[in-house]
Design a protein around this motif. Sequence first.
Motif, PDB file in Angstrom:
ATOM      1  N   ILE A 143      15.503  -1.707   7.254  1.00  0.00           N
ATOM      2  CA  ILE A 143      14.618  -1.648   6.095  1.00  0.00           C
ATOM      3  C   ILE A 143      14.893  -2.834   5.165  1.00  0.00           C
ATOM      4  O   ILE A 143      13.962  -3.478   4.651  1.00  0.00           O
ATOM      5  CB  ILE A 143      14.795  -0.313   5.350  1.00  0.00           C
ATOM      6  CG1 ILE A 143      14.239   0.835   6.190  1.00  0.00           C
ATOM      7  CG2 ILE A 143      14.108  -0.348   3.988  1.00  0.00           C
ATOM      8  CD1 ILE A 143      14.589   2.211   5.662  1.00  0.00           C
ATOM      9  N   LEU A 146      13.415  -6.005   6.631  1.00  0.00           N
ATOM     10  CA  LEU A 146      11.961  -6.060   6.443  1.00  0.00           C
ATOM     11  C   LEU A 146      11.607  -6.417   5.008  1.00  0.00           C
ATOM     12  O   LEU A 146      10.607  -7.104   4.763  1.00  0.00           O
ATOM     13  CB  LEU A 146      11.331  -4.717   6.831  1.00  0.00           C
ATOM     14  CG  LEU A 146      11.432  -4.320   8.306  1.00  0.00           C
ATOM     15  CD1 LEU A 146      10.808  -2.946   8.518  1.00  0.00           C
ATOM     16  CD2 LEU A 146      10.741  -5.352   9.207  1.00  0.00           C
ATOM     17  N   ALA A 147      12.412  -5.971   4.061  1.00  0.00           N
ATOM     18  CA  ALA A 147      12.157  -6.297   2.659  1.00  0.00           C
ATOM     19  C   ALA A 147      12.328  -7.788   2.410  1.00  0.00           C
ATOM     20  O   ALA A 147      11.598  -8.384   1.594  1.00  0.00           O
ATOM     21  CB  ALA A 147      13.091  -5.500   1.755  1.00  0.00           C
ATOM     22  N   GLU A 150       9.198  -9.481   4.366  1.00  0.00           N
ATOM     23  CA  GLU A 150       7.877  -9.256   3.760  1.00  0.00           C
ATOM     24  C   GLU A 150       8.045  -8.423   2.493  1.00  0.00           C
ATOM     25  O   GLU A 150       7.858  -7.202   2.511  1.00  0.00           O
ATOM     26  CB  GLU A 150       6.971  -8.539   4.782  1.00  0.00           C
ATOM     27  CG  GLU A 150       5.536  -8.376   4.312  1.00  0.00           C
ATOM     28  CD  GLU A 150       4.943  -9.678   3.788  1.00  0.00           C
ATOM     29  OE1 GLU A 150       4.822  -9.787   2.543  1.00  0.00           O
ATOM     30  OE2 GLU A 150       4.632 -10.563   4.601  1.00  0.00           O
ATOM     31  N   LEU A 153       5.457  -5.699   1.091  1.00  0.00           N
ATOM     32  CA  LEU A 153       5.207  -4.396   1.707  1.00  0.00           C
ATOM     33  C   LEU A 153       5.585  -3.281   0.740  1.00  0.00           C
ATOM     34  O   LEU A 153       6.629  -3.320   0.093  1.00  0.00           O
ATOM     35  CB  LEU A 153       6.037  -4.236   2.982  1.00  0.00           C
ATOM     36  CG  LEU A 153       5.492  -4.831   4.279  1.00  0.00           C
ATOM     37  CD1 LEU A 153       6.549  -4.703   5.384  1.00  0.00           C
ATOM     38  CD2 LEU A 153       4.213  -4.128   4.710  1.00  0.00           C
ATOM     39  N   PRO A 155       7.208   0.066  -0.382  1.00  0.00           N
ATOM     40  CA  PRO A 155       8.427   0.688   0.146  1.00  0.00           C
ATOM     41  C   PRO A 155       8.161   1.782   1.172  1.00  0.00           C
ATOM     42  O   PRO A 155       8.885   1.891   2.171  1.00  0.00           O
ATOM     43  CB  PRO A 155       9.106   1.249  -1.105  1.00  0.00           C
ATOM     44  CG  PRO A 155       8.656   0.333  -2.198  1.00  0.00           C
ATOM     45  CD  PRO A 155       7.247  -0.043  -1.851  1.00  0.00           C
ATOM     46  N   ASP A 157       5.545   2.005   3.192  1.00  0.00           N
ATOM     47  CA  ASP A 157       5.098   1.342   4.421  1.00  0.00           C
ATOM     48  C   ASP A 157       6.276   0.686   5.137  1.00  0.00           C
ATOM     49  O   ASP A 157       6.371   0.720   6.368  1.00  0.00           O
ATOM     50  CB  ASP A 157       4.044   0.281   4.098  1.00  0.00           C
ATOM     51  CG  ASP A 157       2.753   0.882   3.555  1.00  0.00           C
ATOM     52  OD1 ASP A 157       2.483   2.061   3.865  1.00  0.00           O
ATOM     53  OD2 ASP A 157       2.026   0.178   2.841  1.00  0.00           O
ATOM     54  N   ARG A 158       7.175   0.096   4.368  1.00  0.00           N
ATOM     55  CA  ARG A 158       8.346  -0.561   4.954  1.00  0.00           C
ATOM     56  C   ARG A 158       9.236   0.448   5.666  1.00  0.00           C
ATOM     57  O   ARG A 158       9.696   0.207   6.784  1.00  0.00           O
ATOM     58  CB  ARG A 158       9.121  -1.278   3.857  1.00  0.00           C
ATOM     59  CG  ARG A 158      10.275  -2.124   4.369  1.00  0.00           C
ATOM     60  CD  ARG A 158      10.852  -2.951   3.237  1.00  0.00           C
ATOM     61  NE  ARG A 158      11.378  -2.128   2.161  1.00  0.00           N
ATOM     62  CZ  ARG A 158      11.023  -2.246   0.882  1.00  0.00           C
ATOM     63  NH1 ARG A 158      10.150  -3.150   0.503  1.00  0.00           N
ATOM     64  NH2 ARG A 158      11.561  -1.457  -0.037  1.00  0.00           N
ATOM     65  N   ASP A 159       9.442   1.602   5.017  1.00  0.00           N
ATOM     66  CA  ASP A 159      10.292   2.628   5.628  1.00  0.00           C
ATOM     67  C   ASP A 159       9.676   3.152   6.921  1.00  0.00           C
ATOM     68  O   ASP A 159      10.376   3.330   7.927  1.00  0.00           O
ATOM     69  CB  ASP A 159      10.504   3.788   4.650  1.00  0.00           C
ATOM     70  CG  ASP A 159      11.341   3.390   3.445  1.00  0.00           C
ATOM     71  OD1 ASP A 159      11.830   2.248   3.404  1.00  0.00           O
ATOM     72  OD2 ASP A 159      11.494   4.235   2.528  1.00  0.00           O
ATOM     73  N   HIS A 202       1.897  -6.805  10.674  1.00  0.00           N
ATOM     74  CA  HIS A 202       2.541  -6.500   9.401  1.00  0.00           C
ATOM     75  C   HIS A 202       3.406  -7.650   8.888  1.00  0.00           C
ATOM     76  O   HIS A 202       3.528  -7.844   7.676  1.00  0.00           O
ATOM     77  CB  HIS A 202       3.425  -5.255   9.544  1.00  0.00           C
ATOM     78  CG  HIS A 202       2.693  -4.051  10.041  1.00  0.00           C
ATOM     79  ND1 HIS A 202       1.903  -3.264   9.235  1.00  0.00           N
ATOM     80  CD2 HIS A 202       2.637  -3.500  11.287  1.00  0.00           C
ATOM     81  CE1 HIS A 202       1.390  -2.278   9.941  1.00  0.00           C
ATOM     82  NE2 HIS A 202       1.820  -2.381  11.186  1.00  0.00           N
ATOM     83  N   LEU A 203       4.028  -8.395   9.812  1.00  0.00           N
ATOM     84  CA  LEU A 203       5.022  -9.392   9.415  1.00  0.00           C
ATOM     85  C   LEU A 203       4.599 -10.823   9.695  1.00  0.00           C
ATOM     86  O   LEU A 203       5.256 -11.755   9.226  1.00  0.00           O
ATOM     87  CB  LEU A 203       6.352  -9.121  10.145  1.00  0.00           C
ATOM     88  CG  LEU A 203       6.967  -7.731   9.965  1.00  0.00           C
ATOM     89  CD1 LEU A 203       8.266  -7.643  10.740  1.00  0.00           C
ATOM     90  CD2 LEU A 203       7.198  -7.427   8.491  1.00  0.00           C
TER      91      LEU A 203
END
Length: 216
Positions: A143, A146-147, A150, A153, A155, A157-159, A202-203
Amino acid sequence: MTEAEERPRKRQARGERRIAQLLRAAASVFCAEGYTASSTNAIAREAGVSPGTLYQFFPNKEAIAVELGSRLVAEMEATHGRVFTVENALLPLDELIDAVADPFIEFNCANPAFLALIKGPDAPGKVAEGHDELHAALLTRLIELLAVREPDLHPDDRDQLAQMSFAMFKAGLDLVVQHEGEQREWYVREVKAMLYRYLEPHLGAGAVTRDTVPAP
């Protein structure tokens, strides 16, 4: 160091070598027979020692499994400390997937007892607890990665993205470990391709540039 001081050190070293020998044997037996069907006699036989020698170091099969599991979890923790980095987060997506996935694939292929233990229905509770803690730590680091990659995003959606990616990787990892040679290579490529197709919308596919990035 005097001779009297040296003798205990030598005994300790011999003991550590014997423990390592027994754990290697246990890993082999657990993989071949599964934890439930394995026995201390089979482990001693695999190690080439008597059951009495085994009992000098471990009182039962559960104690062997707990020690093996704790050592494997520690090795896995050391692995994830090397891969969830800012530098990897900013790589092109295909290189990011390689950088994160390859060490875990290598570890699990070299230590198939890790999956054999944690998937056993009767695995000791301490082994399951260690795995659950490791799972939570890995998910948290993913997580955080990913933060960095991106930050826009949401939080939630990231999780969810991390949860789904992790689940996909673990499912594919089972197939990777179960095969060898060219078949294993094929499954590795397919697992990475699956992750790429899922994550790219997404990324993004390219490398990411950040003037300042938070440390994961």
